[in-house]
Design a protein around this motif. Structure first.
Motif, PDB file in Angstrom:
ATOM      1  N   UNK A 404       0.851  -1.183   0.000  1.00 12.08           N
ATOM      2  CA  UNK A 404       0.000   0.000   0.000  1.00 12.08           C
ATOM      3  C   UNK A 404       0.894   1.243   0.000  1.00 12.08           C
ATOM      4  N   UNK A 405       0.836   1.980  -1.088  1.00 12.10           N
ATOM      5  CA  UNK A 405       1.780   3.072  -1.254  1.00 12.10           C
ATOM      6  C   UNK A 405       1.231   4.071  -2.264  1.00 12.10           C
ATOM      7  N   UNK A 406       2.022   5.064  -2.612  1.00 15.20           N
ATOM      8  CA  UNK A 406       1.638   6.080  -3.589  1.00 15.20           C
ATOM      9  C   UNK A 406       1.619   5.447  -4.972  1.00 15.20           C
ATOM     10  N   UNK A 407       0.512   5.625  -5.708  1.00 15.95           N
ATOM     11  CA  UNK A 407       0.382   5.043  -7.043  1.00 15.95           C
ATOM     12  C   UNK A 407       0.613   6.064  -8.151  1.00 15.95           C
ATOM     13  N   UNK A 408       0.476   7.342  -7.838  1.00 14.65           N
ATOM     14  CA  UNK A 408       0.629   8.370  -8.865  1.00 14.65           C
ATOM     15  C   UNK A 408       2.104   8.668  -9.099  1.00 14.65           C
ATOM     16  N   UNK A 409       2.599   8.565 -10.344  1.00 12.80           N
ATOM     17  CA  UNK A 409       4.004   8.900 -10.614  1.00 12.80           C
ATOM     18  C   UNK A 409       4.343  10.350 -10.305  1.00 12.80           C
ATOM     19  N   UNK A 410       3.391  11.262 -10.521  1.00 16.35           N
ATOM     20  CA  UNK A 410       3.652  12.685 -10.256  1.00 16.35           C
ATOM     21  C   UNK A 410       3.814  12.927  -8.764  1.00 16.35           C
ATOM     22  N   UNK A 411       2.898  12.367  -7.961  1.00 15.64           N
ATOM     23  CA  UNK A 411       2.981  12.533  -6.508  1.00 15.64           C
ATOM     24  C   UNK A 411       4.253  11.882  -5.975  1.00 15.64           C
ATOM     25  N   UNK A 412       4.608  10.730  -6.508  1.00 19.01           N
ATOM     26  CA  UNK A 412       5.826  10.060  -6.055  1.00 19.01           C
ATOM     27  C   UNK A 412       7.066  10.877  -6.394  1.00 19.01           C
ATOM     28  N   UNK A 413       7.086  11.474  -7.577  1.00 16.38           N
ATOM     29  CA  UNK A 413       8.255  12.268  -7.985  1.00 16.38           C
ATOM     30  C   UNK A 413       8.391  13.534  -7.156  1.00 16.38           C
ATOM     31  N   UNK A 414       7.251  14.195  -6.873  1.00 18.96           N
ATOM     32  CA  UNK A 414       7.301  15.496  -6.198  1.00 18.96           C
ATOM     33  C   UNK A 414       7.331  15.344  -4.687  1.00 18.96           C
ATOM     34  N   UNK A 415       6.397  14.561  -4.137  1.00 21.72           N
ATOM     35  CA  UNK A 415       6.214  14.503  -2.687  1.00 21.72           C
ATOM     36  C   UNK A 415       6.891  13.313  -2.024  1.00 21.72           C
ATOM     37  N   UNK A 416       7.665  12.544  -2.756  1.00 25.15           N
ATOM     38  CA  UNK A 416       8.487  11.495  -2.148  1.00 25.15           C
ATOM     39  C   UNK A 416       9.954  11.750  -2.483  1.00 25.15           C
ATOM     40  N   UNK A 417      10.283  11.620  -3.773  1.00 22.08           N
ATOM     41  CA  UNK A 417      11.671  11.803  -4.181  1.00 22.08           C
ATOM     42  C   UNK A 417      12.108  13.258  -4.044  1.00 22.08           C
ATOM     43  N   UNK A 418      11.267  14.183  -4.483  1.00 15.76           N
ATOM     44  CA  UNK A 418      11.624  15.598  -4.388  1.00 15.76           C
ATOM     45  C   UNK A 418      11.737  16.077  -2.947  1.00 15.76           C
ATOM     46  N   UNK A 419      10.749  15.725  -2.132  1.00 17.52           N
ATOM     47  CA  UNK A 419      10.739  16.114  -0.719  1.00 17.52           C
ATOM     48  C   UNK A 419      11.936  15.514   0.017  1.00 17.52           C
ATOM     49  N   UNK A 420      12.179  14.213  -0.215  1.00 24.26           N
ATOM     50  CA  UNK A 420      13.325  13.566   0.429  1.00 24.26           C
ATOM     51  C   UNK A 420      14.647  14.101  -0.066  1.00 24.26           C
ATOM     52  N   UNK A 421      14.725  14.426  -1.362  1.00 23.17           N
ATOM     53  CA  UNK A 421      15.958  14.984  -1.899  1.00 23.17           C
ATOM     54  C   UNK A 421      16.291  16.335  -1.312  1.00 23.17           C
ATOM     55  N   UNK A 422      15.298  17.201  -1.153  1.00 24.34           N
ATOM     56  CA  UNK A 422      15.534  18.521  -0.557  1.00 24.34           C
ATOM     57  C   UNK A 422      15.966  18.386   0.904  1.00 24.34           C
ATOM     58  N   UNK A 423      15.336  17.462   1.636  1.00 25.86           N
ATOM     59  CA  UNK A 423      15.713  17.253   3.039  1.00 25.86           C
ATOM     60  C   UNK A 423      17.151  16.767   3.158  1.00 25.86           C
ATOM     61  N   UNK A 424      17.528  15.784   2.341  1.00 29.40           N
ATOM     62  CA  UNK A 424      18.890  15.263   2.394  1.00 29.40           C
ATOM     63  C   UNK A 424      19.908  16.322   1.982  1.00 29.40           C
ATOM     64  N   UNK A 425      19.586  17.103   0.962  1.00 27.41           N
ATOM     65  CA  UNK A 425      20.492  18.161   0.519  1.00 27.41           C
ATOM     66  C   UNK A 425      20.679  19.217   1.602  1.00 27.41           C
ATOM     67  N   UNK A 426      19.587  19.588   2.255  1.00 29.55           N
ATOM     68  CA  UNK A 426      19.664  20.591   3.322  1.00 29.55           C
ATOM     69  C   UNK A 426      20.526  20.086   4.477  1.00 29.55           C
TER      70      UNK A 426
END
Length: 528
Positions: A404-426
């Motif tokens: 059970x997880x995010x099924x939308x590629x857009x939501x996964x790209x923005x609110x999973x990978x993007x959000x996690x990438x910004x946090x790790x970079x910061x």
């Protein structure tokens, strides 16, 4: 008089046969025109499809079923009653239809309809029902905006007269057999949804369908409604080898379980302490709480994706898992920001209700983002298929693992990978800045090497544990895939345990410093 009645009956039967033959001829002619038509507008294809459906629903034919076939379209019609006990259709058992141009051989496929299919229709309009099935071996009637590739180019459709069929407890099973090498592709069962996304004529959607692969040559779709079904083939270069699935699953299970216990112990020790905690300790406890929630929802996710569990429960758990991940990432960023304030600010600036404001940020913002996704489209959450590559003796195949997880590629790209990438970079930037600041202070005050090394290790351990290991998610390609899988799984499944060790070391350090201060004060009092 008897001779007249017999003659009249023969004339009626002959008329009925002629009418049936004319109907078959008209349907075949329409299907042949459909397969050769090349319209520029997708709406023209949609109108043709609906017209064929109405013709099949309204046609009369003797017997139980009607079968018509052209080189690329096969149409079936069945008479059903309210005591319907189920129906299984297979390309291996369907009667081959002879046409003037020859006999048509189709690839293997099958559909299995449950007895529940006619229950709702019989409640409202009892009587004879009509089930129609339309099979396409060419996907040009179902072109979406992405020009998606379909397995065998097959589209299998079914429709019941007197209303739509949705939310079946016992799903419709659709099987596709193939002899292709699917290395590098993800297979997912989809249906044609009219008005989906930005296309008013329709698009492919996985809602209400589960994907299984019983063997390397079969794909099984379990769907809770009737429409046009297909197997979507999406290129996915980074696939998890099947032989690594068991050790990775075991590592995740053990690591997350250890982290859950460690996080619970940490939170209980914090609340058991009688002394008033400072803002720093409360920020740490919020991070522990988010990690605890993340591990619990992650462990429950695969179990809720199984077929007996309602899809609504899987959707709710997927939303909770996404919320837990966003909260955890947000509290990591808050820890990095707080570390910057501790080392960087010159004056002790007081912020009223500082922890409360951080709590609104750490828990409130992720909740707003998840609620926004649910309000826009609830189908962004649900059963998510993870492709697993498997080597077979005579070719290659795939096993599908669901969670059970995010099924939308857009939501996964923005609110999973993007959000996690910004946090790790910061946090990486804060780490580099903190190490540079400590080095500058050591040179300025000529601090002992042991003390400087201790501070460096403290800041390094704190900042690495608060987000930088999540940056490993961006190295899942090429030669980095296998090391990344194991490092990411080990480090992040034990994330709560590492935080517990850091909490214990900080507590021992503070107690040692307090004991040293008491001993120093006692020695000063006893000195004459």
């Amino acid at each position: 008089m008897d001779h007249c009645g017999t003659l009249f009956l023969c004339l009626c039967l002959l008329t009925l046969q002629n009418a049936t033959a004319e109907t078959r001829k008209e349907l075949l002619s329409y299907m042949e025109n459909m397969q050769v038509s090349r319209a520029r507008s997708p709406f023209f294809y949609l109108r043709q499809l609906h017209q064929l459906e109405q013709m099949l629903l309204n046609t009369s034919f003797p017997g139980y079923n009607l079968t018509l076939q052209t080189p690329t379209i096969q149409s079936l019609a069945f008479k059903l009653s309210c005591n319907f006990s189920g129906l299984s259709l297979s390309s291996a058992t369907l009667k081959r239809v002879q046409h003037a141009r020859g006999q048509y051989a189709w690839g293997q496929h099958a559909m299995q309809f449950p007895a529940e299919l006619t229950q709702d229709a019989c409640k409202t309009r009892p009587g004879e029902l009509r089930l129609i099935c339309i099979y396409f071996s060419n996907a040009h009637f179902f072109k979406d905006e992405n020009n998606s590739s379909l397995l065998n180019n097959y589209v299998l459709g079914a429709q019941l007269s007197h209303g739509h069929v949705n939310n079946l407890r016992d799903p419709v099973n659709i099987s596709f057999w193939h002899n292709q090498s699917l290395e590098g592709y993800t297979l997912s069962c989809v249906f044609w949804k009219e008005g989906a996304r930005r296309q008013p004529w329709g698009g492919w959607s996985p809602e209400g369908c589960r994907t299984e692969q019983p063997s390397h040559s079969q794909v099984l779709c379990r769907c809770n409604h009737l429409t046009y079904f297909a197997v979507l083939m999406q290129f996915s270069p980074a696939l998890v080898p099947a032989e690594l699935l068991a050790p990775l699953t075991y590592i995740s299970l053990v690591g997350c379980s250890i982290s859950i216990v460690a996080s619970l112990i940490t939170v209980l020790l914090h609340f058991h302490s009688r002394k008033k905690s400072d803002s720093l300790a409360r920020i740490h406890m919020n991070l522990h709480a988010s990690v605890l929630l993340l591990n619990i929802t992650f462990l429950l996710s695969p179990a809720f994706a199984m077929s007996p569990v309602p899809q609504s429960a899987c959707t709710a758990l997927a939303a909770a898992l996404h919320y837990a991940l966003l909260s955890c990432l947000t509290w990591m960023a808050i820890e990095g920001f707080n570390l910057y304030l501790l080392l960087g600010r010159v004056y002790n600036i007081y912020t009223r209700r500082y922890v409360l404001k951080l709590g609104v940020l750490g828990w409130g913002v992720p909740a707003l983002l998840v609620l926004l996704c649910l309000s826009v489209k609830s189908s962004v959450y649900g059963p998510h298929t993870i492709p697993v590559f498997n080597s077979w003796e005579n070719g290659t195949g795939f096993q599908n693992m669901s969670m059970c997880w995010v099924r939308s590629p857009v939501v996964h790209s923005v609110l999973v990978m993007g959000y996690g990438g910004l946090t790790s970079l910061f946090n990486l930037v804060v780490l580099a800045w903190a190490l540079w600041t400590l080095r500058r202070l050591r040179v300025r005050v000529d601090a002992p090497n042991a003390r400087a090394c201790h501070d460096t290790v403290t800041v390094l351990g704190l900042t690495v544990l608060l987000g930088t290991t999540w940056a490993l998610a961006f190295f899942s390609f090429g030669v980095f895939l296998l090391p990344q899988l194991f490092l990411f799984t080990i480090l992040n499944s034990l994330y709560g345990f590492f935080l517990f060790l850091w909490f214990c070391s900080q507590r021992c350090r503070s107690e040692a410093e307090a004991k040293a201060q008491v001993e120093a004060f006692s020695s000063s009092q006893t000195t004459p």
